[in-house]
Design a protein around this motif. Structure first.
Motif, PDB file in Angstrom:
ATOM      1  N   ILE A  19      60.208   2.516  40.960  1.00 21.32           N
ATOM      2  CA  ILE A  19      60.601   3.106  42.256  1.00 21.32           C
ATOM      3  C   ILE A  19      61.981   2.564  42.663  1.00 21.32           C
ATOM      4  CG2 ILE A  19      60.013   3.291  44.724  1.00 21.32           C
ATOM      5  CD1 ILE A  19      57.058   3.282  43.889  1.00 21.32           C
ATOM      6  N   ALA A  20      62.268   1.330  42.268  1.00 23.49           N
ATOM      7  CA  ALA A  20      63.558   0.725  42.637  1.00 23.49           C
ATOM      8  C   ALA A  20      64.742   1.518  42.087  1.00 23.49           C
ATOM      9  CB  ALA A  20      63.609  -0.719  42.134  1.00 23.49           C
ATOM     10  N   SER A  21      64.489   2.340  41.052  1.00 24.77           N
ATOM     11  CA  SER A  21      65.609   3.091  40.448  1.00 24.77           C
ATOM     12  C   SER A  21      65.823   4.458  41.114  1.00 24.77           C
ATOM     13  CB  SER A  21      65.345   3.306  38.954  1.00 24.77           C
ATOM     14  OG  SER A  21      64.328   4.280  38.775  1.00 24.77           O
ATOM     15  N   LEU A  22      65.061   4.735  42.171  1.00 28.59           N
ATOM     16  CA  LEU A  22      65.109   6.064  42.809  1.00 28.59           C
ATOM     17  C   LEU A  22      66.530   6.554  43.073  1.00 28.59           C
ATOM     18  CD1 LEU A  22      62.488   6.432  45.709  1.00 28.59           C
ATOM     19  CD2 LEU A  22      63.082   8.120  43.945  1.00 28.59           C
ATOM     20  N   ALA A  23      67.346   5.677  43.669  1.00 26.26           N
ATOM     21  CA  ALA A  23      68.673   6.113  44.122  1.00 26.26           C
ATOM     22  C   ALA A  23      69.538   6.629  42.965  1.00 26.26           C
ATOM     23  CB  ALA A  23      69.377   4.961  44.826  1.00 26.26           C
ATOM     24  N   GLN A  24      69.266   6.135  41.757  1.00 31.92           N
ATOM     25  CA  GLN A  24      70.067   6.598  40.609  1.00 31.92           C
ATOM     26  C   GLN A  24      69.793   8.056  40.261  1.00 31.92           C
ATOM     27  OE1 GLN A  24      69.154   4.087  37.215  1.00 31.92           O
ATOM     28  NE2 GLN A  24      69.090   2.306  38.554  1.00 31.92           N
ATOM     29  N   HIS A  25      68.662   8.569  40.723  1.00 28.68           N
ATOM     30  CA  HIS A  25      68.256   9.913  40.300  1.00 28.68           C
ATOM     31  C   HIS A  25      68.412  10.952  41.397  1.00 28.68           C
ATOM     32  CE1 HIS A  25      66.843   8.003  36.683  1.00 28.68           C
ATOM     33  NE2 HIS A  25      66.281   7.074  37.456  1.00 28.68           N
ATOM     34  N   ILE A  26      68.862  10.514  42.569  1.00 27.13           N
ATOM     35  CA  ILE A  26      69.112  11.443  43.667  1.00 27.13           C
ATOM     36  C   ILE A  26      70.608  11.401  43.947  1.00 27.13           C
ATOM     37  CG2 ILE A  26      68.621  11.969  46.094  1.00 27.13           C
ATOM     38  CD1 ILE A  26      65.913  10.606  45.757  1.00 27.13           C
ATOM     39  N   PRO A  27      71.276  12.557  43.926  1.00 29.02           N
ATOM     40  CA  PRO A  27      72.735  12.521  44.077  1.00 29.02           C
ATOM     41  C   PRO A  27      73.163  11.760  45.336  1.00 29.02           C
ATOM     42  CG  PRO A  27      71.980  14.737  43.535  1.00 29.02           C
ATOM     43  CD  PRO A  27      70.748  13.918  43.762  1.00 29.02           C
ATOM     44  N   ALA A  28      74.212  10.965  45.187  1.00 26.68           N
ATOM     45  CA  ALA A  28      74.745  10.208  46.337  1.00 26.68           C
ATOM     46  C   ALA A  28      75.150  11.211  47.419  1.00 26.68           C
ATOM     47  CB  ALA A  28      75.957   9.398  45.891  1.00 26.68           C
ATOM     48  N   GLY A  29      74.911  10.824  48.669  1.00 21.39           N
ATOM     49  CA  GLY A  29      75.308  11.696  49.775  1.00 21.39           C
ATOM     50  C   GLY A  29      74.267  12.751  50.121  1.00 21.39           C
ATOM     51  N   SER A  30      73.140  12.784  49.363  1.00 21.10           N
ATOM     52  CA  SER A  30      72.102  13.783  49.669  1.00 21.10           C
ATOM     53  C   SER A  30      71.429  13.457  50.989  1.00 21.10           C
ATOM     54  CB  SER A  30      71.009  13.785  48.590  1.00 21.10           C
ATOM     55  OG  SER A  30      71.546  14.030  47.337  1.00 21.10           O
ATOM     56  N   ARG A  31      70.960  14.496  51.629  1.00 21.39           N
ATOM     57  CA  ARG A  31      70.108  14.329  52.797  1.00 21.39           C
ATOM     58  C   ARG A  31      68.682  14.607  52.302  1.00 21.39           C
ATOM     59  NH1 ARG A  31      70.611  12.911  58.454  1.00 21.39           N
ATOM     60  NH2 ARG A  31      68.483  13.231  59.130  1.00 21.39           N
ATOM     61  N   VAL A  32      67.850  13.585  52.268  1.00 22.51           N
ATOM     62  CA  VAL A  32      66.566  13.689  51.559  1.00 22.51           C
ATOM     63  C   VAL A  32      65.397  13.871  52.530  1.00 22.51           C
ATOM     64  CG1 VAL A  32      65.053  12.570  49.867  1.00 22.51           C
ATOM     65  CG2 VAL A  32      67.503  12.057  49.858  1.00 22.51           C
ATOM     66  N   GLY A  56      70.726   3.591  50.718  1.00 23.68           N
ATOM     67  CA  GLY A  56      72.053   4.214  50.784  1.00 23.68           C
ATOM     68  C   GLY A  56      72.016   5.700  51.095  1.00 23.68           C
ATOM     69  N   HIS A  57      70.817   6.279  51.214  1.00 25.48           N
ATOM     70  CA  HIS A  57      70.709   7.726  51.439  1.00 25.48           C
ATOM     71  C   HIS A  57      70.275   8.016  52.868  1.00 25.48           C
ATOM     72  CE1 HIS A  57      70.706   7.890  47.034  1.00 25.48           C
ATOM     73  NE2 HIS A  57      70.962   9.189  47.149  1.00 25.48           N
ATOM     74  N   ARG A  58      70.647   9.215  53.327  1.00 21.86           N
ATOM     75  CA  ARG A  58      70.140   9.659  54.632  1.00 21.86           C
ATOM     76  C   ARG A  58      68.774  10.285  54.389  1.00 21.86           C
ATOM     77  NH1 ARG A  58      74.066  13.581  57.345  1.00 21.86           N
ATOM     78  NH2 ARG A  58      73.968  14.517  55.292  1.00 21.86           N
ATOM     79  N   ILE A  59      67.762   9.773  55.066  1.00 24.27           N
ATOM     80  CA  ILE A  59      66.425  10.336  54.825  1.00 24.27           C
ATOM     81  C   ILE A  59      65.774  10.801  56.123  1.00 24.27           C
ATOM     82  CG2 ILE A  59      66.017   8.988  52.724  1.00 24.27           C
ATOM     83  CD1 ILE A  59      64.165   7.185  54.251  1.00 24.27           C
ATOM     84  N   SER A  60      64.920  11.798  55.950  1.00 20.94           N
ATOM     85  CA  SER A  60      64.128  12.316  57.062  1.00 20.94           C
ATOM     86  C   SER A  60      62.696  12.345  56.537  1.00 20.94           C
ATOM     87  CB  SER A  60      64.649  13.721  57.384  1.00 20.94           C
ATOM     88  OG  SER A  60      63.769  14.380  58.238  1.00 20.94           O
ATOM     89  N   ARG A  61      61.741  11.837  57.317  1.00 10.88           N
ATOM     90  CA  ARG A  61      60.369  11.704  56.799  1.00 10.88           C
ATOM     91  C   ARG A  61      59.482  12.812  57.352  1.00 10.88           C
ATOM     92  NH1 ARG A  61      55.858   8.078  57.964  1.00 10.88           N
ATOM     93  NH2 ARG A  61      57.001   6.954  59.577  1.00 10.88           N
ATOM     94  N   PHE A  62      58.803  13.524  56.459  1.00 12.09           N
ATOM     95  CA  PHE A  62      57.833  14.537  56.886  1.00 12.09           C
ATOM     96  C   PHE A  62      56.453  14.085  56.433  1.00 12.09           C
ATOM     97  CE2 PHE A  62      55.452  18.546  55.934  1.00 12.09           C
ATOM     98  CZ  PHE A  62      55.221  18.877  57.256  1.00 12.09           C
ATOM     99  N   ALA A  63      55.612  13.755  57.412  1.00 15.18           N
ATOM    100  CA  ALA A  63      54.339  13.094  57.076  1.00 15.18           C
ATOM    101  C   ALA A  63      53.158  14.055  57.169  1.00 15.18           C
ATOM    102  CB  ALA A  63      54.122  11.912  58.021  1.00 15.18           C
ATOM    103  N   GLY A  64      53.430  15.343  56.997  1.00 15.25           N
ATOM    104  CA  GLY A  64      52.350  16.275  57.353  1.00 15.25           C
ATOM    105  C   GLY A  64      51.632  16.984  56.242  1.00 15.25           C
ATOM    106  N   ILE A  65      51.660  16.484  54.994  1.00 10.86           N
ATOM    107  CA  ILE A  65      51.007  17.276  53.925  1.00 10.86           C
ATOM    108  C   ILE A  65      49.609  16.732  53.643  1.00 10.86           C
ATOM    109  CG2 ILE A  65      51.211  18.220  51.611  1.00 10.86           C
ATOM    110  CD1 ILE A  65      54.195  17.997  51.798  1.00 10.86           C
ATOM    111  N   GLU A  66      48.616  17.444  54.107  1.00  9.20           N
ATOM    112  CA  GLU A  66      47.235  16.996  53.929  1.00  9.20           C
ATOM    113  C   GLU A  66      46.693  17.366  52.542  1.00  9.20           C
ATOM    114  OE1 GLU A  66      48.344  20.104  55.020  1.00  9.20           O
ATOM    115  OE2 GLU A  66      47.216  20.196  56.891  1.00  9.20           O
ATOM    116  N   ALA A  67      45.517  16.794  52.215  1.00  3.00           N
ATOM    117  CA  ALA A  67      44.854  17.164  50.959  1.00  3.00           C
ATOM    118  C   ALA A  67      44.557  18.658  51.000  1.00  3.00           C
ATOM    119  CB  ALA A  67      43.567  16.363  50.793  1.00  3.00           C
TER     120      ALA A  67
END
Ligand code: NZQ
Ligand code: ZN
Length: 382
Positions: A19-32, A56-67
């Motif tokens: 998981i620590a390598s996440l940032a390497q796989h998401i383009p820099a400057g993305s809004r995630v 280092g990324h701008r993130i927005s959290r969506f916590a609404g996906i149920e089973a």
């Protein structure tokens, strides 16, 4: 062997600490847009790892996906992705979160009504998607498909597109240590049934595909129960995680006929009675094998011998293989009868009516399973 086209662009990042390598796989400057479910990732530390990795990324959290994700909930995710101008989706969770995120990825860049995407409109654009898997089961992390529930239509709807393959999938077995026994069992049974849907359909001379499937089945039988006893056994969790991806990343289905009728009938049980996806499979698959024993005879005999080590007269061997399959599902903690969930014969006409309403009247590798056959399968499953 049938002709086939195999395409799977998902990069798998496997192992502890990935998981620590996440940032390497998401383009820099993305809004995630980081999508997750009901809170398990907040409790088991996975969210903290993700947040740390994406500093280092701008993130927005969506916590609404149920089973068994609901269409209405996913529309809220679409609205959030649009209003926050997200250009990358990160799914953190099990199959439901990943499937729901795939829909959000497609719908948030679709100019028309998202409903169109459920009605056969081709998905030819989607935001890039990555995922951190926490529940090995569906294979959604390495395929281009998803399933959602539409309450108003009383229907489970599948969608698929090459655009929906995750760009990457992080498979860290440590994220699965916190799975409750019910979800561990569900994951093993779902993986087992995905394998059987592709293995038991009878496809002529396909020794490589057969042995790949048998390898998965034997591994699940050996390792699955160990995860219930020692939930934090890394090696066991790692092997189960890899099995689940392998069972539905498209490779096993190359060149072979496929059944999927247990899944189609099972989806109606989930919609009507809110059973977990794998719970429906544990009930329907053994009944379906008993009902379809002639059509699947040669493959069932091979399965009996190579997977369960059974010998002896053919009919007895098939009976014993079906019983062993059912016994394995029970060992993984799943019930194999509708009655165990408080359901009785009244469900049979209800399920048949749903299948009819949804136009699901010819199932199986030969499209031979009509509603009368479904009725017999459901009666066997009571
Ligand atoms: O919502 P949270 O809090 O995350 O809790 C989840 C959920 O309640 C919990 N969970 C997940 N990871 C956990 C955890 N709890 C503790 N520790 C963890 N590490 O488990 C519960 C079930 O999660 P869900 O994602 O619903 O399970 P699963 O992965 O079995 O996914 C089922 C969905 O996938 C679809 C099914 O129809 C169903 O909607 N499928 C998708 C497929 C595909 N895309 O190819 C194929 C499959 O056949 C299947 O149809
Ligand atoms: Zn499944």
């Amino acid at each position: 062997m049938r002709n086939f086209s195999f395409y799977n662009p998902t990069r798998i990042l496997f192992g502890a600490g990935q998981i620590a390598s996440l940032a390497q796989h998401i383009p820099a400057g993305s809004r995630v847009l980081v999508c997750h479910g009901g809170g398990s990732i907040l409790q088991n530390g996975v969210w903290q790892e993700v947040e740390q990795a994406l500093q280092g990324h701008r993130i927005s959290r969506f916590a609404g996906i149920e089973a068994n994700p609901q269409y209405a909930s996913l529309l809220r995710g679409v609205a959030q992705a649009r209003s926050e101008e997200c250009d990358f989706i990160l799914a953190v969770g099990g199959g439901s979160v990943i499937d729901g995120s795939k829909f959000i990825a497609a719908a948030s860049v679709y100019p028309g009504d998202p409903c169109d995407l459920l009605d056969g409109t081709r998905i030819d654009r989607a935001l890039p998607l990555g995922c951190v898997l926490t529940l090995p089961a569906t294979g959604s992390e390495s395929n281009g498909s998803g399933v959602l529930s539409h309450a108003a239509r009383q229907q489970r709807l599948a969608f698929a597109s090459p655009r929906l393959f995750p760009r990457f999938a992080i498979l860290d077995p440590c994220t699965t240590f916190s799975l409750p026994p019910r979800q561990t069992g569900n994951g093993v049974v779902d993986t087992f049934v995905h394998t059987l849907e592709q293995y038991l359909a009878g496809s002529g001379h396909v020794p490589l595909q057969d042995r790949c499937a048998e390898g998965l089945l034997l591994t699940l039988i050996e390792e699955g129960p160990k995860a219930l006893v020692n939930p934090e056994d890394y090696a066991v969790r790692a092997n189960l995680m890899w099995c689940a991806s392998q069972a539905l990343n498209g490779l096993l289905g190359c060149g072979v006929a496929q059944d999927w009728s247990s899944h189609r009938i099972g989806h109606e049980l989930t919609m009507l009675y809110h059973l977990d996806h794998a719970q429906t499979l544990a009930i329907i698959l053994p009944a379906l094998l008993a009902e379809r024993r002639e059509a699947k005879r040669a493959k069932l005999l091979q399965y009996a011998q190579r997977v369960w080590g059974l010998h002896g007269p053919a009919e007895q061997r098939i009976d014993a293989a079906i019983a062993a399959t059912e016994g394995f599902f029970r060992r993984m903690g799943l019930a194999t009868r509708l009655s165990a969930h408080g359901l009785d014969a009244e469900v049979v006409p209800e399920v048949l009516a749903q299948l009819q309403r949804h136009g699901i009247t010819a199932l199986g590798e030969q499209q031979e399973i009509d509603l009368a056959t479904c009725e017999r399968i459901l009666l066997r499953a009571l």
